[in-house]
Design a protein around this motif. Sequence first.
Motif, PDB file in Angstrom:
ATOM      1  N   ASP A 101      -2.530  -0.580   6.169  1.00  0.00           N
ATOM      2  CA  ASP A 101      -3.362   0.571   5.810  1.00  0.00           C
ATOM      3  C   ASP A 101      -2.683   1.437   4.749  1.00  0.00           C
ATOM      4  O   ASP A 101      -3.329   1.933   3.826  1.00  0.00           O
ATOM      5  N   SER A 102      -1.383   1.607   4.869  1.00  0.00           N
ATOM      6  CA  SER A 102      -0.642   2.401   3.881  1.00  0.00           C
ATOM      7  C   SER A 102      -0.674   1.752   2.502  1.00  0.00           C
ATOM      8  O   SER A 102      -0.932   2.402   1.497  1.00  0.00           O
ATOM      9  N   VAL A 103      -0.424   0.438   2.486  1.00  0.00           N
ATOM     10  CA  VAL A 103      -0.389  -0.291   1.210  1.00  0.00           C
ATOM     11  C   VAL A 103      -1.766  -0.338   0.569  1.00  0.00           C
ATOM     12  O   VAL A 103      -1.912  -0.111  -0.646  1.00  0.00           O
ATOM     13  N   MET A 104      -2.797  -0.622   1.339  1.00  0.00           N
ATOM     14  CA  MET A 104      -4.140  -0.739   0.772  1.00  0.00           C
ATOM     15  C   MET A 104      -4.674   0.611   0.301  1.00  0.00           C
ATOM     16  O   MET A 104      -5.361   0.698  -0.717  1.00  0.00           O
ATOM     17  N   LYS A 105      -4.375   1.662   1.041  1.00  0.00           N
ATOM     18  CA  LYS A 105      -4.815   2.992   0.620  1.00  0.00           C
ATOM     19  C   LYS A 105      -4.219   3.351  -0.731  1.00  0.00           C
ATOM     20  O   LYS A 105      -4.888   3.940  -1.595  1.00  0.00           O
ATOM     21  N   ALA A 106      -2.960   2.984  -0.931  1.00  0.00           N
ATOM     22  CA  ALA A 106      -2.285   3.327  -2.188  1.00  0.00           C
ATOM     23  C   ALA A 106      -2.729   2.451  -3.354  1.00  0.00           C
ATOM     24  O   ALA A 106      -2.721   2.891  -4.510  1.00  0.00           O
ATOM     25  N   ASN A 107      -3.149   1.223  -3.073  1.00  0.00           N
ATOM     26  CA  ASN A 107      -3.360   0.262  -4.159  1.00  0.00           C
ATOM     27  C   ASN A 107      -4.790  -0.212  -4.355  1.00  0.00           C
ATOM     28  O   ASN A 107      -5.114  -0.766  -5.410  1.00  0.00           O
ATOM     29  N   ILE A 108      -5.661  -0.044  -3.363  1.00  0.00           N
ATOM     30  CA  ILE A 108      -7.044  -0.503  -3.520  1.00  0.00           C
ATOM     31  C   ILE A 108      -7.985   0.673  -3.240  1.00  0.00           C
ATOM     32  O   ILE A 108      -8.576   0.793  -2.158  1.00  0.00           O
ATOM     33  N   PRO A 109      -8.140   1.567  -4.228  1.00  0.00           N
ATOM     34  CA  PRO A 109      -9.057   2.695  -4.071  1.00  0.00           C
ATOM     35  C   PRO A 109     -10.502   2.278  -4.329  1.00  0.00           C
ATOM     36  O   PRO A 109     -10.766   1.214  -4.896  1.00  0.00           O
ATOM     37  N   GLY A 110     -11.437   3.124  -3.909  1.00  0.00           N
ATOM     38  CA  GLY A 110     -12.848   2.886  -4.185  1.00  0.00           C
ATOM     39  C   GLY A 110     -13.263   3.506  -5.504  1.00  0.00           C
ATOM     40  O   GLY A 110     -12.424   3.873  -6.339  1.00  0.00           O
ATOM     41  N   THR A 124     -14.767   6.353  -6.040  1.00  0.00           N
ATOM     42  CA  THR A 124     -14.580   7.803  -6.125  1.00  0.00           C
ATOM     43  C   THR A 124     -13.414   8.227  -5.248  1.00  0.00           C
ATOM     44  O   THR A 124     -12.921   7.457  -4.415  1.00  0.00           O
ATOM     45  N   ASP A 125     -12.960   9.464  -5.424  1.00  0.00           N
ATOM     46  CA  ASP A 125     -11.888   9.997  -4.586  1.00  0.00           C
ATOM     47  C   ASP A 125     -12.321   9.977  -3.119  1.00  0.00           C
ATOM     48  O   ASP A 125     -13.473  10.266  -2.787  1.00  0.00           O
ATOM     49  N   GLY A 126     -11.385   9.646  -2.257  1.00  0.00           N
ATOM     50  CA  GLY A 126     -11.687   9.589  -0.841  1.00  0.00           C
ATOM     51  C   GLY A 126     -12.159   8.224  -0.378  1.00  0.00           C
ATOM     52  O   GLY A 126     -12.390   8.025   0.814  1.00  0.00           O
ATOM     53  N   MET A 127     -12.292   7.285  -1.315  1.00  0.00           N
ATOM     54  CA  MET A 127     -12.640   5.912  -0.970  1.00  0.00           C
ATOM     55  C   MET A 127     -11.412   5.025  -1.112  1.00  0.00           C
ATOM     56  O   MET A 127     -10.745   5.053  -2.138  1.00  0.00           O
ATOM     57  N   TYR A 128     -11.121   4.247  -0.086  1.00  0.00           N
ATOM     58  CA  TYR A 128     -10.004   3.309  -0.142  1.00  0.00           C
ATOM     59  C   TYR A 128     -10.151   2.295   0.986  1.00  0.00           C
ATOM     60  O   TYR A 128     -10.856   2.528   1.970  1.00  0.00           O
ATOM     61  N   MET A 129      -9.480   1.157   0.819  1.00  0.00           N
ATOM     62  CA  MET A 129      -9.560   0.109   1.830  1.00  0.00           C
ATOM     63  C   MET A 129      -8.740   0.491   3.060  1.00  0.00           C
ATOM     64  O   MET A 129      -7.629   1.016   2.938  1.00  0.00           O
ATOM     65  N   GLN A 130      -9.304   0.185   4.228  1.00  0.00           N
ATOM     66  CA  GLN A 130      -8.579   0.387   5.478  1.00  0.00           C
ATOM     67  C   GLN A 130      -8.962  -0.715   6.457  1.00  0.00           C
ATOM     68  O   GLN A 130      -9.977  -1.400   6.291  1.00  0.00           O
ATOM     69  N   THR A 131      -8.139  -0.890   7.481  1.00  0.00           N
ATOM     70  CA  THR A 131      -8.411  -1.875   8.521  1.00  0.00           C
ATOM     71  C   THR A 131      -9.409  -1.308   9.511  1.00  0.00           C
ATOM     72  O   THR A 131      -9.271  -0.162   9.950  1.00  0.00           O
ATOM     73  N   THR A 132     -10.429  -2.096   9.853  1.00  0.00           N
ATOM     74  CA  THR A 132     -11.393  -1.660  10.857  1.00  0.00           C
ATOM     75  C   THR A 132     -10.688  -1.534  12.206  1.00  0.00           C
ATOM     76  O   THR A 132     -10.099  -2.505  12.690  1.00  0.00           O
ATOM     77  N   PRO A 133     -10.700  -0.350  12.817  1.00  0.00           N
ATOM     78  CA  PRO A 133      -9.976  -0.151  14.085  1.00  0.00           C
ATOM     79  C   PRO A 133     -10.398  -1.136  15.155  1.00  0.00           C
ATOM     80  O   PRO A 133     -11.584  -1.410  15.357  1.00  0.00           O
ATOM     81  N   GLY A 134      -9.408  -1.691  15.851  1.00  0.00           N
ATOM     82  CA  GLY A 134      -9.661  -2.595  16.956  1.00  0.00           C
ATOM     83  C   GLY A 134     -10.088  -4.000  16.582  1.00  0.00           C
ATOM     84  O   GLY A 134     -10.409  -4.802  17.459  1.00  0.00           O
ATOM     85  N   SER A 135     -10.072  -4.328  15.284  1.00  0.00           N
ATOM     86  CA  SER A 135     -10.570  -5.641  14.866  1.00  0.00           C
ATOM     87  C   SER A 135      -9.489  -6.708  14.738  1.00  0.00           C
ATOM     88  O   SER A 135      -9.803  -7.890  14.598  1.00  0.00           O
ATOM     89  N   VAL A 136      -8.223  -6.318  14.781  1.00  0.00           N
ATOM     90  CA  VAL A 136      -7.145  -7.243  14.443  1.00  0.00           C
ATOM     91  C   VAL A 136      -6.642  -8.011  15.662  1.00  0.00           C
ATOM     92  O   VAL A 136      -6.404  -7.434  16.727  1.00  0.00           O
ATOM     93  N   THR A 137      -6.496  -9.327  15.471  1.00  0.00           N
ATOM     94  CA  THR A 137      -5.777 -10.169  16.425  1.00  0.00           C
ATOM     95  C   THR A 137      -4.607 -10.796  15.678  1.00  0.00           C
ATOM     96  O   THR A 137      -4.741 -11.150  14.500  1.00  0.00           O
ATOM     97  N   ALA A 138      -3.470 -10.920  16.331  1.00  0.00           N
ATOM     98  CA  ALA A 138      -2.273 -11.439  15.669  1.00  0.00           C
ATOM     99  C   ALA A 138      -1.496 -12.317  16.626  1.00  0.00           C
ATOM    100  O   ALA A 138      -1.516 -12.124  17.849  1.00  0.00           O
ATOM    101  N   GLY A 139      -0.809 -13.298  16.062  1.00  0.00           N
ATOM    102  CA  GLY A 139       0.012 -14.190  16.877  1.00  0.00           C
ATOM    103  C   GLY A 139       1.088 -14.843  16.043  1.00  0.00           C
ATOM    104  O   GLY A 139       0.960 -14.973  14.821  1.00  0.00           O
ATOM    105  N   LEU A 140       2.157 -15.243  16.698  1.00  0.00           N
ATOM    106  CA  LEU A 140       3.273 -15.896  16.026  1.00  0.00           C
ATOM    107  C   LEU A 140       3.077 -17.406  16.071  1.00  0.00           C
ATOM    108  O   LEU A 140       2.590 -17.964  17.061  1.00  0.00           O
TER     109      LEU A 140
END
Length: 330
Positions: free
Chosen positions: A223-232, A234-250
């Motif tokens: 979220d930090s990286v995408m907010k800084a590098n992929i804006p929309g 207009t101001d206040g638009m940026y990419m973020q992760t949809t809360p609760g959508s992520v699954t991860a595994g090793l």
Amino acid sequence: MTTCLRLLFLTAIVALCSCSGGTQSLLPKSGGRPYEVLLVASDSRCAAVVDSVLTQDMPSLPQSEPMFDVSQIDSTRFNQTTRLARCIVIVTVNPTVFTSTRIRYEKNVWARPQLVVYVNTPSAAQLGMYMSKAGNRLTGLLTRAEINTAISVLRAGSNRKAEANIKSMFGCDMLIPADMKASKKGHNFIWLSDNGADRMRSICVYSYSGSTLDANRAVAMRDSVMKANIPGETDGMYMQTTPGSVTAGLTKEKDRTVMISRGLWEMRNDAMGGPFVSLSTVDSVNSRVIVAEAFVYAPGISKRNLLRSAEAALYTLNSNKGSRGNDKSR
């Protein structure tokens, strides 16, 4: 044919096979679309069991899409034409031969590239119990075969300029699809895209300091990286992760532990969104985590194959230990 000519002919055949990879090089090209499976089964109950496993929803997509598109035929219709399919699952039911359900596979049997998976079982009931516990082995084999095919396409022609930029910035080798010509650089970040008008595939590579793979921190850093590098727009638009959508595994890739994360992204204060998948690996020499991510934007159309084709590139990421690139991790 004289003895001399016969020897020359045999020598030529041996040379042809040796230079072009043996008899497999003489196989015809396989057919079928990516993530399409031919299911060969005479027992309708067994066919239904396997079909239900193959057509279950692919995880982490914004709408329901099957993991594979399945075509079913009876074993009596399995002939020289249908044997050219790229991915084939053959189900055999025989209680006098098989005492338990087993899966085995072969590559490039009748065509290339091709994966043929044999599912042998004594009964439909036994097959159902096996698939309820180990169906992911079947889907995993087929998915990996498709990913390897996509990687072969990448090796045949990729974006050398983008790959050079990744090498310079992160000290990593990675194949990038040739049509991803648009790019944007940031601090320890590069975004590559095919800039499609109605469907867009993108790959990002970035890094952050750390020596462990932690799913919660990975989302926060994303979220930090995408907010800084992929804006929309207009101001206040940026990419973020949809809360609760992520699954991860090793998992293991090239004898190293990596973290595979899947989820949904959205543009804050905008209607854009879609699925993403990322591969994170620890660069212990430089005390950093390197992330390669693929995401797509394709409103109103299927996204499975778009995402999977970009995802294949992630598995080519190879961190060259001891190389720092030009940037320092945050």
